[in-house]
Write a protein that holds these residues in place. Structure first.
Motif, PDB file in Angstrom:
ATOM      1  N   SER A 164      35.400   8.427  35.265  1.00 29.87           N
ATOM      2  CA  SER A 164      35.490   9.881  35.384  1.00 29.87           C
ATOM      3  C   SER A 164      36.595  10.270  36.354  1.00 29.87           C
ATOM      4  O   SER A 164      37.010  11.424  36.406  1.00 29.87           O
ATOM      5  CB  SER A 164      34.161  10.462  35.873  1.00 29.87           C
ATOM      6  OG  SER A 164      33.857   9.979  37.172  1.00 29.87           O
ATOM      7  N   SER A 165      37.073   9.286  37.116  1.00 29.98           N
ATOM      8  CA  SER A 165      38.155   9.507  38.069  1.00 29.98           C
ATOM      9  C   SER A 165      38.922   8.201  38.218  1.00 29.98           C
ATOM     10  O   SER A 165      38.327   7.124  38.290  1.00 29.98           O
ATOM     11  CB  SER A 165      37.590   9.949  39.427  1.00 29.98           C
ATOM     12  OG  SER A 165      38.608  10.043  40.400  1.00 29.98           O
ATOM     13  N   ILE A 210      43.841   9.981  28.825  1.00 28.47           N
ATOM     14  CA  ILE A 210      42.949  10.876  29.581  1.00 28.47           C
ATOM     15  C   ILE A 210      43.220  12.322  29.170  1.00 28.47           C
ATOM     16  O   ILE A 210      43.694  13.135  29.963  1.00 28.47           O
ATOM     17  CB  ILE A 210      43.129  10.684  31.095  1.00 28.47           C
ATOM     18  CG1 ILE A 210      44.610  10.769  31.509  1.00 28.47           C
ATOM     19  CG2 ILE A 210      42.567   9.335  31.538  1.00 28.47           C
ATOM     20  CD1 ILE A 210      44.820  10.731  33.024  1.00 28.47           C
ATOM     21  N   VAL A 264      37.458  11.345  32.110  1.00 34.44           N
ATOM     22  CA  VAL A 264      38.278  11.428  33.318  1.00 34.44           C
ATOM     23  C   VAL A 264      38.666  12.888  33.569  1.00 34.44           C
ATOM     24  O   VAL A 264      39.310  13.518  32.731  1.00 34.44           O
ATOM     25  CB  VAL A 264      39.547  10.562  33.190  1.00 34.44           C
ATOM     26  CG1 VAL A 264      40.501  10.847  34.349  1.00 34.44           C
ATOM     27  CG2 VAL A 264      39.174   9.090  33.181  1.00 34.44           C
ATOM     28  N   ALA A 279      42.676  12.453  38.240  1.00 35.50           N
ATOM     29  CA  ALA A 279      43.502  11.251  38.115  1.00 35.50           C
ATOM     30  C   ALA A 279      44.672  11.311  39.078  1.00 35.50           C
ATOM     31  O   ALA A 279      45.309  12.359  39.252  1.00 35.50           O
ATOM     32  CB  ALA A 279      44.012  11.088  36.684  1.00 35.50           C
TER      33      ALA A 279
END
Length: 562
Positions: free
Chosen positions: A235-236, A285, A265, A268
């Motif tokens: 997610s990151s 992403i 994500v 980023a």
């Protein structure tokens, strides 16, 4: 003869444990009677025995004192141990439910990691230390932490042990500088952390640079495979990668064949020097909302995925002397309708490609621009209209231009925006234009004049003209006519002889001197004196004393000289 018979015999008076030296005993044995010679020897021996007795008495006194002290210390230790056990048993922290304790851990981890967000490597090291700290407090904390998968969703992957952002203070890391046993233990713990996360979304950190040590190839390759395997769950992501493909060519083929989309994500940081790799990451992403990109061709991202920026809320491009066509930047804004924050740093803007037009973006409220050349700043402002703009920061790396420029003034007038934060760095001041601009800004709260705080562009050594300080110090009768009535924070570069003008500026902003409560009081003043202008320590102490009264009244004042 009678005297000899009346003298006592030795066997009558000497006990079995009688202490005596050999010489005296020999004399007594010769006669078996206590004659004058024996008595003389006994007297001498008695003195020796009494001296020894006194020494033993002193030693016993010392031993008794040591025993007494040890007993007292033992009593204190028992009491302290009992108190500690009592506090541990009845402390409010121990009474907290495990769910609440886990939530506290989550906040602690988030705050501790946020301190190191400027460096992926430091964030990796911090993650290792943070979790170690929590696990070592007590058994209950360890049990609670290990039982909550949310605490372990940050997965740190590393291929080298040197952070080029911290050249003077490189950090050690087990996978780089540890022994073979420490590396194995760390990797096993990392695999356990991944298992512990269950199926939760992950925060992936991956650092590799060829500055300094390149880590153990075994673990670097393992980190690459792990990154690709976990990427769909992310997610990151935070990537800081330099020359990885040069050292490990197989990474490019892995990215070509096995990289998957990570639709979850939302945040980023992609700082990579391999254009192909960076483009593949960005294309994977599509739903990212907050993006910080370095060395990455953002324009190519939009070509590869035309809807790539449709959810972007914040974009920072730090391309380190890269060229970005202005037409592609305008296309970017058109393709990111939800964008609220745009920061561009260390870039060249080219205007010779494509057909230019004025773009209006209705949500962008924060715009930071540091183009290498001043005329490139002009080109951007001439083609933008930002009616929602509140925070504007402008910087240049050619310190030979005036600011504000006519394009800046026209941009603000065209946008009709109400700025709350205004900053510029690297410019000499066009005094007339700056006064006109500031006069029109009634909502400005923060003003930074050639001095940025907590910003990658840092400090510029060009002092602000005295006329600007005097303008800000004016105190007309009507509060509505006062320049910058909402001003609370000012950061400024000045010469030592201008410090008195800064003092007058602060004095003019005291709330208790104002006729109307709408006039705000300065709450923070950041003053920088260029190093070549700084004086002796005595002078610096005088500078500090000049503002001491304001500090005592609650105004945050900082004077720096570096």
């Amino acid at each position: 003869m009678n005297s000899q018979q009346s003298a006592p015999r030795i066997t009558d008076v000497v006990p079995a444990n009688f202490l005596c030296d050999n010489r005296t005993m020999e004399k007594i044995a010769e006669s078996q009677l206590l004659d004058e010679r024996a008595l003389e020897s006994l007297g001498e021996n008695l003195s020796v025995l009494e001296s020894r007795q006194r020494c033993l008495k002193d030693e016993l006194t010392t031993v008794e004192r040591l025993i007494s002290d040890a007993v007292a210390e033992q009593t204190r230790l028992r009491s302290s141990i009992a108190t500690h056990k009592s506090l541990l048993s009845y402390s409010p922290v121990r009474a907290l439910p495990g769910e609440v304790l886990s939530q506290i851990f989550l906040h602690y981890i988030a705050i501790a990691q946020s301190v190191h967000q400027d460096s992926v490597f430091q964030e990796i090291v911090a993650s290792h230390r943070i979790h170690t700290t929590i696990l070592q407090v007590c058994r209950r904390w360890r049990t609670t932490a290990l039982a909550d998968p949310r605490l372990w969703t940050t997965i740190p992957l590393i291929g080298s042990g040197y952070d080029h952002d911290e050249e003077e203070h490189p950090f050690a890391h087990p996978l780089v500088s540890g022994s073979p046993e420490e590396k194995d233990a760390y990797w096993q713990a990392l695999e356990c952390r991944i298992e512990r996360t269950s199926a939760l979304p992950l925060n992936l950190l991956f650092h590799f640079t060829d500055y300094g040590d390149v880590g153990d190839p075994i673990y670097t390759i393992s980190s690459m495979h792990t990154f690709i395997r976990l990427f769909p769950r992310a997610s990151s992501i935070s990537l800081s990668i330099s020359s990885l493909a040069a050292h490990f060519p197989e990474f490019s083929s892995l990215m070509d064949n096995k990289i998957s989309h990570a639709d979850r994500v939302h945040t980023a940081r992609v700082d990579v020097d391999d254009a192909t790799f960076g483009r593949k990451i960005l294309s994977a992403i599509p739903n990212v909302e907050v993006l910080e990109a370095g060395w990455v061709d953002i324009s190519q991202w939009f070509i590869d995925a035309p809807t790539a920026g449709h959810r972007l809320r914040s974009l920072q491009i730090l391309n380190v002397w890269s060229h970005i066509p202005l037409v592609e930047l305008l296309d970017l804004l058109d393709g990111a309708p939800l964008l609220e924050t745009l920061k561009l740093g260390q870039i060249f803007i080219t205007t010779s490609v494509g057909t230019l037009r004025v773009v209006t973006h209705t949500l962008l409220s924060t715009f930071h621009l540091a183009a290498v050349k001043t005329d490139e700043n002009d080109a951007i402002f001439a083609h933008l209209t930002l009616p929602a703009l509140q925070s504007l920061s402008v910087g240049t790396y050619s310190e030979n231009q005036l600011w504000p420029r006519s394009s800046n003034v026209a941009f603000i007038q065209r946008s009709g925006c109400r700025l709350t934060d205004l900053a510029f760095r690297g410019f000499h001041v066009d005094e007339k234009r700056l006064v006109e601009m500031l006069t029109a800004q009634k909502a400005l709260v923060t003003l930074q004049l050639n001095l940025f705080a907590d910003d990658e562009f840092g400090v510029c050594g060009i002092p602000i003209p005295l006329s600007i300080l005097e303008f800000l110090s004016t105190n007309p009768k009507g509060a509505s006519d006062r320049p910058l009535p909402a001003l609370e924070v000012i950061r400024v570069v000045v010469l030592p002889q201008q410090l008195k003008a800064v003092k007058r500026l602060i004095q003019s902003r005291y709330a208790d001197q104002a006729k109307e409560c709408r006039i705000a009081t300065l709450r923070e003043v950041d003053i920088h004196v260029p190093e070549k202008q700084s004086d002796s320590q005595i002078k610096k102490d005088e500078h500090a004393a000049m503002f001491a009264a304001f500090v005592n009244k609650g105004i945050g004042i900082r004077i720096s000289y570096k």
